[in-house]
Design a protein around this motif. Sequence first.
Motif, PDB file in Angstrom:
ATOM      1  N   LEU A 144      -9.192  11.459   7.402  1.00 29.75           N
ATOM      2  CA  LEU A 144      -8.691  11.627   6.168  1.00 29.75           C
ATOM      3  C   LEU A 144      -8.391  10.568   5.425  1.00 29.75           C
ATOM      4  CD1 LEU A 144      -6.754  14.730   5.930  1.00 29.75           C
ATOM      5  CD2 LEU A 144      -9.068  15.039   5.380  1.00 29.75           C
ATOM      6  N   ARG A 145      -7.487   9.553   6.139  1.00 28.20           N
ATOM      7  CA  ARG A 145      -7.694   7.862   6.211  1.00 28.20           C
ATOM      8  C   ARG A 145      -6.061   7.971   5.367  1.00 28.20           C
ATOM      9  NH1 ARG A 145     -11.045   3.158   5.369  1.00 28.20           N
ATOM     10  NH2 ARG A 145      -8.634   2.523   5.212  1.00 28.20           N
ATOM     11  N   GLY A 146      -5.253   9.399   5.501  1.00 27.95           N
ATOM     12  CA  GLY A 146      -4.240   8.835   5.419  1.00 27.95           C
ATOM     13  C   GLY A 146      -2.847   8.595   6.235  1.00 27.95           C
ATOM     14  N   PRO A 147      -1.255   9.145   5.389  1.00 23.78           N
ATOM     15  CA  PRO A 147      -0.273   8.810   5.648  1.00 23.78           C
ATOM     16  C   PRO A 147      -0.133   9.749   7.160  1.00 23.78           C
ATOM     17  CG  PRO A 147       0.286   9.574   3.916  1.00 23.78           C
ATOM     18  CD  PRO A 147      -1.614   9.625   4.346  1.00 23.78           C
ATOM     19  N   GLU A 191     -10.948  -5.306   6.261  1.00 24.70           N
ATOM     20  CA  GLU A 191     -10.825  -4.038   4.823  1.00 24.70           C
ATOM     21  C   GLU A 191      -9.943  -4.799   2.855  1.00 24.70           C
ATOM     22  OE1 GLU A 191     -10.501  -0.699   4.870  1.00 24.70           O
ATOM     23  OE2 GLU A 191     -10.360  -0.615   7.231  1.00 24.70           O
ATOM     24  N   PHE A 243      -8.721  -3.940   1.067  1.00 28.16           N
ATOM     25  CA  PHE A 243      -7.734  -3.510   0.075  1.00 28.16           C
ATOM     26  C   PHE A 243      -6.796  -4.820   0.516  1.00 28.16           C
ATOM     27  CE2 PHE A 243      -6.674  -0.380   3.866  1.00 28.16           C
ATOM     28  CZ  PHE A 243      -5.702  -1.518   4.342  1.00 28.16           C
ATOM     29  N   ASN A 279      -0.005  -0.295   8.321  1.00 32.31           N
ATOM     30  CA  ASN A 279      -1.550   0.209   8.806  1.00 32.31           C
ATOM     31  C   ASN A 279      -1.168   0.564  10.180  1.00 32.31           C
ATOM     32  OD1 ASN A 279      -2.486   1.723   6.285  1.00 32.31           O
ATOM     33  ND2 ASN A 279      -2.358  -0.154   5.461  1.00 32.31           N
ATOM     34  N   LYS A 281      -5.834  13.002  11.009  1.00 31.35           N
ATOM     35  CA  LYS A 281      -4.651  12.520   9.838  1.00 31.35           C
ATOM     36  C   LYS A 281      -6.009  11.413   9.364  1.00 31.35           C
ATOM     37  CE  LYS A 281      -1.792  12.973   7.605  1.00 31.35           C
ATOM     38  NZ  LYS A 281      -1.672  13.540   6.014  1.00 31.35           N
TER      39      LYS A 281
END
Lengths: 313, 279
Positions: B275-278, B165, B167, B189, B272
Amino acid sequence: MSDLLSVTGLTKRFQSGGGLFQRPRAMMAVREVSFTLARGEVLGVVGESGCGKSTLARLVLRLIEPTGGELRFDGTDLRALSPAALRKMRQRMAMVFQDPYSSLDPRFTLAQILAEPFAVQGQTPPDPGAMLETVGLPATMAQSHPHQLSGGQRQRVGIARALALSPDLVVLDEPTASLDVSIQAQIVALLTRLRQDRGLTYLFISHDLGLVRYFCDRVLVMYLGAVVEVLPRADAPPRHPYTAALQASAFVPDPAQRRTLAALTGEIPSPFDLPPGCAFAGRCPRASDLCRTRRPALDQGPHPVACFHPLKD
Amino acid sequence: MNFPVMKAFRHPIPALSALWLVLVILAAILADLSPYDYDIQALSEAYRSPSAAHWLGTDEFGRDLLTRLIHGARTSLSVSVTAIAISVACGMALGAAAAWFGGWFDRAVTVTVDLTWSFPEILIALILVAIIGPGTTGTMVAIAVAYLAQFTRLTRAQILTLKGETFIEAARSLGAGNTHILTRHLLPNALAPVLVSAMLATGDAIILEATLGFFGLGAQPPVPSWGGMMSAGSALIFKAPWIIIFPGLMVAVTVVAINLAGDALVASLDIKAKLRGPI
């Protein structure tokens, strides 16, 4: 103006394959690239996808280890730095990435994302709200997660993160390529404003010639890992047939000005198996036998070009 | 856990499953409140069928079956949950290290994991109990090792994906070191899918624990375990069928509840993830 970055003969060779029954294959992603970047300048790097421009961006920041060549940042030899010294040096050079969707950790809030540069450098982070406001986002967004933001907003966060430690050099790796056209203009305007406010130096990687012409002072044109031409001004007429073909293929917004597209014919040679002569010879309308046997070097002059039969200025 | 995860338990089936699990856990914690002891024999009371005094009847030694069942829940749940926790911790460390370092270490881990993956879990567990010796510690270690491959594999795959990734590269470009990238980006993650799979594996671990108990390799008498109780009841299946039926039902219903609740959790986390959320 003094040179902030000076790159000499930078080369990256990737090896792949090489199993039990296979010989490893080597590929020259970046071949003998040299250029200087003056303080406050915007240098564009253009070329088709796969020409090594993103690899060049990562080599310059030492995110990838070069195979050969010299890399000087503000007089310091970057390749001779110890890991600790390099980490400290990273405060002065930053990168904005192409894909704003994967360049932000989905679990972090914007405040955490903007605090990270300070945390890894052992500094106390300032107020994230103020950092968001410098890139045109409301300070109230600090507790949001990236998935609540649009692509353009995310890219603004990426820019704020890159500028967090007040770097001198910012490498922009196609910062607008994955955004809508209207958003692209906003991001370019933001980058222009930040450069004026902070006296930043940009290395701007792009495949969009129109954008490069608007945004950059000088332009490197890359083809299959090597620089084939350095345009001294972004709007200088091309001397290399490849640059001419690239410019001819660019989309002209005004329909009255549109010509028939002079599409390049032929295939890009495999980077694993480059021909002995000029890498562009197979697709070039001006190629002669000389081009197919010998590789032209970048000549020295006000408008360097690597071609035996350059176009007239 | 925030709102979307709780939303998964609004539907009746996940809600009932969660309720059942809460009841079993509460019973296991409060097992000592039962008016009967799990280990005092009262031969005159043996083979009583379910009644008002003994809700689920008594066993061949006259011990209250319900009391033994909830004490058994204590054994079964603590052994399975601890074993899975050990397995997750070791598996995550091993998988993350393999993905991170690569090279010969990764190959060694992958080959070992693939090898153990090709054996049935019960076989690995039986071999380990034979080495360590029967009892709760033995079964715990055996179950932990039997599920190690699963979590190692999953964590390794997660970390390998995450490593690519942008990031991670972004953190590196800011000057982040390996420790920072591993502990702040990669492991957090990778955690969500590993935890969900751990929950589902706990159901399997309860069955494995009961199986080992059935073979007499789990908690040793007089400490009750669901598998041990079924083993004792199997000889009396025609004389006093409730002795085997209730522990069997207990295992079945609990495992089904874990799977249904786990499925609901997977579904809610998938939304989730899009949405690539936590978490």
